[in-house]
Design an enzyme around this catalytic site. Sequence first.
Site, PDB file in Angstrom:
ATOM      1  N   LYS A 242       0.820  -1.222   0.000  1.00 18.16           N
ATOM      2  CA  LYS A 242       0.000   0.000   0.000  1.00 18.16           C
ATOM      3  C   LYS A 242       0.852   1.269   0.000  1.00 18.16           C
ATOM      4  CE  LYS A 242      -3.487  -2.074   2.871  1.00 18.16           C
ATOM      5  NZ  LYS A 242      -3.613  -2.301   4.280  1.00 18.16           N
TER       6      LYS A 242
ATOM      7  N   ASP B 118      12.538  -0.568 -11.219  1.00 15.80           N
ATOM      8  CA  ASP B 118      11.094  -0.411 -11.443  1.00 15.80           C
ATOM      9  C   ASP B 118      10.817   0.966 -12.055  1.00 15.80           C
ATOM     10  OD1 ASP B 118       8.520  -1.354 -11.473  1.00 15.80           O
ATOM     11  OD2 ASP B 118       8.059  -0.725  -9.427  1.00 15.80           O
TER      12      ASP B 118
HETATM   13  P1  ADP Z   1       3.097   1.300  -8.079  1.00 20.05           P
HETATM   14  O1  ADP Z   1       4.391   2.025  -8.179  1.00 20.05           O
HETATM   15  O2  ADP Z   1       3.287  -0.150  -8.183  1.00 20.05           O
HETATM   16  O3  ADP Z   1       2.054   1.837  -9.013  1.00 20.05           O
HETATM   17  P2  ADP Z   1       2.872   2.531  -5.493  1.00 20.05           P
HETATM   18  O4  ADP Z   1       2.468   1.890  -4.237  1.00 20.05           O
HETATM   19  O5  ADP Z   1       4.273   2.975  -5.645  1.00 20.05           O
HETATM   20  O6  ADP Z   1       2.496   1.550  -6.646  1.00 20.05           O
HETATM   21  O7  ADP Z   1       1.978   3.783  -5.757  1.00 20.05           O
HETATM   22  C1  ADP Z   1       0.600   3.741  -5.666  1.00 20.05           C
HETATM   23  C2  ADP Z   1       0.044   5.123  -5.982  1.00 20.05           C
HETATM   24  O8  ADP Z   1       0.550   6.068  -5.054  1.00 20.05           O
HETATM   25  C3  ADP Z   1       0.405   5.618  -7.359  1.00 20.05           C
HETATM   26  O9  ADP Z   1      -0.718   6.203  -7.955  1.00 20.05           O
HETATM   27  C4  ADP Z   1       1.447   6.670  -7.114  1.00 20.05           C
HETATM   28  O10 ADP Z   1       1.314   7.714  -8.048  1.00 20.05           O
HETATM   29  C5  ADP Z   1       1.148   7.163  -5.726  1.00 20.05           C
HETATM   30  N1  ADP Z   1       2.391   7.526  -5.019  1.00 20.05           N
HETATM   31  C6  ADP Z   1       3.380   6.687  -4.625  1.00 20.05           C
HETATM   32  N2  ADP Z   1       4.372   7.375  -4.037  1.00 20.05           N
HETATM   33  C7  ADP Z   1       4.020   8.688  -4.070  1.00 20.05           C
HETATM   34  C8  ADP Z   1       4.648   9.901  -3.629  1.00 20.05           C
HETATM   35  N3  ADP Z   1       5.830   9.900  -3.027  1.00 20.05           N
HETATM   36  N4  ADP Z   1       4.007  11.056  -3.839  1.00 20.05           N
HETATM   37  C9  ADP Z   1       2.783  11.072  -4.449  1.00 20.05           C
HETATM   38  N5  ADP Z   1       2.158   9.981  -4.880  1.00 20.05           N
HETATM   39  C10 ADP Z   1       2.758   8.787  -4.705  1.00 20.05           C
END
Ligand code: ADP
Length: 455
Positions: free
Chosen positions: A17, A128
């Site tokens: 998550k 990734d």
């Molecule tokens: P994945 O990279 O596998 O899509 P993540 O758990 O990294 O899954 O991200 C899930 C969601 O959270 C995505 O829509 C991403 O844009 C958002 N997200 C992740 N990290 C950040 C961050 N540091 N700032 C803003 N949004 C984020």
Amino acid sequence: MEKYIKVQKIGEGSFGKAILVKSKENGKQYVIKEISISKMSNKEREESRREVAVLANMKHPNIVLYRESFEEKGCLYIVMDYCEGGDLFKKINAQKGILFSEDQIMDWFVQICLALKHVHERKILHRDIKSQNIFLTKDGTIQLGDFGIARVLNSTVELARTCIGTPYYLSPEICQNKPYNNKSDIWALGCVLYEMCTLKHAFEAGNMKNLVLKIISGSFPPVSMHYSYDLRNLLSQLFKRNPRDRPSVNSILEKNFIAKRVEKFLTPQLIAEEFSHKVFQKFGAHAAPGKRPAQGQILASAAPAQKITKPAAKYGVPLIIKKSCDAPKRYYEKKPLVKCRQAYPTPVKKMHPGEERRKMFEEAAKKKRLDLLEKEKRQRDQISLLKAEQMRRLEKERMERINRAREQGWRNVLSSGGSGEVKVGSRIRNVAQPVLSLLVIFLGTFFFWKRQMPV
Ligand code: ADP
Ligand code: MG
């Protein structure tokens, strides 16, 4: 977790998550990634902790800042800055088909490269890179996030990840279950650049088997001619099937049309820090398959062959790839791996300035020669393409002429009220008709004359 107030879950990624939180200490918003580590062995957990510590030490304007990490109830929590501008994937989708300007693409691309340079020079692989892991801050700065998190996972989770996660960025070598290396990151970088240029994925298919086939073949729909030759040429270099033929992030940043943008994004002091000395060392990523790196090493760099899912084998794709596509040379055999304590490795051998300049000139000349050769090859290819195209056009015209003539023939047969016998050509009919008419007149006259004659 007691230091933070949960605001909302912002996503469920392939690793776990992503939760938007507010710090009780300073009231600022952060994102916490929650990764389940309960299935990991003690040794793997230990490695993950060390790895996250290395990641937390990375500070760069184009990298999402990692604040801290902690463990609670079988989960590893990584706290990082919240990027209010959202991710590049969403930005691309919001375009609704309207292409970005080249200037915008190159500004973003340079920033991604600067982030990747910082990471690669510390012998860490991102693993990734995708538009969903590239973020925009409130002021529009690009920040690369989520790097190294892939390495925190064990192979079981990774196995699931490949099935759940987006496979569009898989490189040919990963499809063939060869080890992940710095050039696999470069392939994914190419996928992101392509996405920015076309608003589409470079490799797309209706099913995994066809996707793997497309990736292995390395063919992708061309980008708009509206973009410069430099940009289109760069894409084709990033999408070289053989990882060794892809440029490193440093050589990408040395390209003139990219280098000139660097100073827009880094302060002179940072440019000096990032570019003055080469800490870059050959990657030791091609460690023996299945062997975990020894304790104390920079884990991401010394990663073992990643047991992803053997996509090619799994989806029954025959691997008839040329020998040139073999995995890169195993540098690790020659170079000892850097220890974790040296998170920032010391510069490799300082050169005399004169010698350095000479080397630079030599390299530039060599590059020019190679560019010229490549240009000639491209011209030759273009000429043969044009020739093939001309042949095709001539053949098409010939077939059209034949078809028209054939059609004309039929029309004549049908319009003459005939039985449709194809064999009766119009020419024969033209001769036969007057002859028949003459015969009828002759016979008529003959019988008339015969009846008039006294018996
Ligand atoms: P994945 O990279 O596998 O899509 P993540 O758990 O990294 O899954 O991200 C899930 C969601 O959270 C995505 O829509 C991403 O844009 C958002 N997200 C992740 N990290 C950040 C961050 N540091 N700032 C803003 N949004 C984020
Ligand atoms: Mg992510």
